[in-house]
Design an enzyme around this catalytic site. Structure first.
Site, PDB file in Angstrom:
ATOM      1  N   ARG A  10      13.402 -55.492  43.719  1.00  0.00           N
ATOM      2  CA  ARG A  10      13.226 -56.857  43.406  1.00  0.00           C
ATOM      3  C   ARG A  10      14.176 -57.235  42.226  1.00  0.00           C
ATOM      4  O   ARG A  10      14.423 -58.342  42.043  1.00  0.00           O
ATOM      5  CB  ARG A  10      11.732 -57.012  42.765  1.00  0.00           C
ATOM      6  CG  ARG A  10      10.503 -56.903  43.946  1.00  0.00           C
ATOM      7  CD  ARG A  10       9.622 -57.157  43.457  1.00  0.00           C
ATOM      8  NE  ARG A  10       9.432 -58.623  43.438  1.00  0.00           N
ATOM      9  CZ  ARG A  10       8.206 -59.312  42.890  1.00  0.00           C
ATOM     10  NH1 ARG A  10       7.271 -58.746  42.795  1.00  0.00           N
ATOM     11  NH2 ARG A  10       8.260 -60.631  42.715  1.00  0.00           N
ATOM     12  N   CYS A  11      14.928 -56.561  41.706  1.00  0.00           N
ATOM     13  CA  CYS A  11      16.172 -56.562  40.799  1.00  0.00           C
ATOM     14  C   CYS A  11      17.339 -56.814  41.199  1.00  0.00           C
ATOM     15  O   CYS A  11      17.657 -55.776  41.839  1.00  0.00           O
ATOM     16  CB  CYS A  11      15.921 -55.627  39.615  1.00  0.00           C
ATOM     17  SG  CYS A  11      17.110 -55.876  38.115  1.00  0.00           S
ATOM     18  N   SER A  12      18.084 -57.975  41.079  1.00  0.00           N
ATOM     19  CA  SER A  12      19.285 -58.064  41.454  1.00  0.00           C
ATOM     20  C   SER A  12      20.185 -57.144  40.921  1.00  0.00           C
ATOM     21  O   SER A  12      21.210 -56.663  41.655  1.00  0.00           O
ATOM     22  CB  SER A  12      19.679 -59.747  41.292  1.00  0.00           C
ATOM     23  OG  SER A  12      19.735 -60.015  39.977  1.00  0.00           O
TER      24      SER A  12
END
Length: 114
Positions: A10-12
């Site tokens: 979920r973390c870019s």
């Protein structure tokens, strides 16, 4: 070369670091989704030591749980204990290779140990 990435999909920044690893020829990537399978306290401590980073430098201070549990983010022992209980507090992504470990922020820092 084998590279392990402590990854949060979920973390870019984590996705960008993973892309760097996958695009690098000769790198075999192992993805460790640390939120699904939280690492033990000793493992967190060992990886941070390998990266040359104190726990207080690798804690996500803006996470809600910091306030909820009243975490003193300057206390390395308390931070390690909290990371073991709440994996969301571990800064990400962390990349580990035979050359060392690094918190890949910015993601390009992953190249430092390839």
């Amino acid at each position: 070369m084998k590279a392990i990435i402590w990854h949060n999909p979920r973390c870019s920044k984590s996705r960008q670091a993973l892309a760097i690893l996958e695009e690098t020829p000769g790198v075999e990537v192992e993805v460790f989704e640390y939120l699904k399978t939280p690492p033990a306290r000793a493992e967190i401590e060992a990886v941070l030591a390998r990266a040359g980073v104190r726990p207080s430098e690798a804690v996500r201070k803006g996470e809600t749980v910091v306030k909820e549990i009243g975490l003193d983010t300057s206390d390395d022992t308390a931070v390690l204990d909290a990371m073991a209980q709440h994996a969301i507090l571990i800064e990400r992504p962390i990349v580990i290779t035979g050359k060392g470990a690094v918190i890949a922020r910015p993601p390009e820092k992953a190249r430092d140990i390839l």
